[in-house]
Write a protein that holds these residues in place. Sequence first.
Motif, short mmCIF file in Angstrom:
data_model
loop_
_atom_site.label_atom_id
_atom_site.label_comp_id
_atom_site.label_asym_id
_atom_site.label_seq_id
_atom_site.Cartn_x
_atom_site.Cartn_y
_atom_site.Cartn_z
N LEU A 104 0.82 -1.21 0.00
CA LEU A 104 0.00 0.00 0.00
C LEU A 104 0.86 1.26 0.00
O LEU A 104 0.57 2.22 -0.73
CB LEU A 104 -0.92 0.01 1.22
CG LEU A 104 -2.21 -0.78 1.12
CD1 LEU A 104 -2.95 -0.73 2.44
CD2 LEU A 104 -3.09 -0.24 0.02
N MET A 105 1.91 1.26 0.80
CA MET A 105 2.75 2.45 0.87
C MET A 105 3.57 2.64 -0.41
O MET A 105 3.85 3.77 -0.80
CB MET A 105 3.67 2.38 2.10
CG MET A 105 2.92 2.46 3.42
SD MET A 105 1.70 3.80 3.52
CE MET A 105 2.77 5.21 3.53
N PHE A 165 2.35 12.97 1.80
CA PHE A 165 2.58 11.53 1.86
C PHE A 165 2.15 10.97 3.21
O PHE A 165 1.52 9.91 3.28
CB PHE A 165 4.06 11.23 1.61
CG PHE A 165 4.38 9.77 1.67
CD1 PHE A 165 3.94 8.91 0.68
CD2 PHE A 165 5.11 9.25 2.72
CE1 PHE A 165 4.22 7.55 0.73
CE2 PHE A 165 5.40 7.90 2.79
CZ PHE A 165 4.95 7.05 1.79
N LEU A 166 2.45 11.67 4.30
CA LEU A 166 2.07 11.19 5.63
C LEU A 166 0.57 11.26 5.88
O LEU A 166 0.05 10.55 6.73
CB LEU A 166 2.83 11.96 6.71
CG LEU A 166 4.34 11.68 6.77
CD1 LEU A 166 5.00 12.54 7.83
CD2 LEU A 166 4.60 10.21 7.03
N SER A 167 -0.13 12.11 5.12
CA SER A 167 -1.58 12.17 5.28
C SER A 167 -2.26 10.92 4.72
O SER A 167 -3.40 10.62 5.07
CB SER A 167 -2.14 13.42 4.60
OG SER A 167 -2.01 13.30 3.19
N ILE A 168 -1.58 10.17 3.86
CA ILE A 168 -2.12 8.93 3.29
C ILE A 168 -1.96 7.78 4.28
O ILE A 168 -2.71 6.80 4.23
CB ILE A 168 -1.41 8.62 1.96
CG1 ILE A 168 -1.64 9.75 0.97
CG2 ILE A 168 -1.88 7.31 1.37
CD1 ILE A 168 -0.80 9.64 -0.28
N LEU A 169 -1.02 7.88 5.20
CA LEU A 169 -0.68 6.78 6.11
C LEU A 169 -1.86 6.28 6.95
O LEU A 169 -2.06 5.07 7.04
CB LEU A 169 0.49 7.19 7.01
CG LEU A 169 1.08 6.12 7.89
CD1 LEU A 169 1.66 5.00 7.04
CD2 LEU A 169 2.15 6.71 8.79
N PRO A 170 -2.69 7.13 7.58
CA PRO A 170 -3.80 6.59 8.39
C PRO A 170 -4.79 5.75 7.59
O PRO A 170 -5.26 4.72 8.05
CB PRO A 170 -4.48 7.83 8.97
CG PRO A 170 -3.43 8.87 8.95
CD PRO A 170 -2.58 8.58 7.76
N GLN A 171 -5.08 6.17 6.37
CA GLN A 171 -6.00 5.39 5.53
C GLN A 171 -5.38 4.03 5.17
O GLN A 171 -6.07 3.01 5.17
CB GLN A 171 -6.33 6.17 4.27
CG GLN A 171 -7.33 5.47 3.38
CD GLN A 171 -7.61 6.26 2.12
OE1 GLN A 171 -6.92 7.23 1.82
NE2 GLN A 171 -8.61 5.84 1.38
N SER A 172 -4.08 4.01 4.92
CA SER A 172 -3.41 2.75 4.61
C SER A 172 -3.39 1.82 5.82
O SER A 172 -3.58 0.61 5.69
CB SER A 172 -1.98 3.01 4.14
OG SER A 172 -1.99 3.76 2.95
#
Length: 126
Positions: free
Chosen positions: A37-38, A63-70
């Motif tokens: 995913l990352m 990029f770090l804003s995508i991390l919680p959804q992943s």
Amino acid sequence: MFRDRGGGEAHAHPDPNRTRRDRPLVSGGVALFLTLLMTDALSSTVGKLLVYHPPVTQALAAFLSILPQSLNKTLVLAVLFSILLAFSRMQRDNELKAVLASGIRPLPILLFLSSPVAAAFCSAQS
């Protein structure tokens, strides 16, 4: 108490090393899915970086804003993976045969266990 084939009585003792043996498999599966995913998120972020040329701090924040959804998607699949692991262990230990012999059909059990996964998957999509 259970009877062994020799006619004597044997006690059912859970294997204390079972979770210790399965922990690397579960951790590896979660890590592999999170990595995939990352990697997808990183490739799409790099594509946007090449087009828009934002500052590095803004790109890192995006990029770090995508991390919680992943992480949310990864945990939903980890629960599904653990349910499949539990059913395979029940099959290996002949516990599913005991459930069937007692008159309980496996489909209601599967639906009961998969309902939290379905709810979490639906919440992850929104």
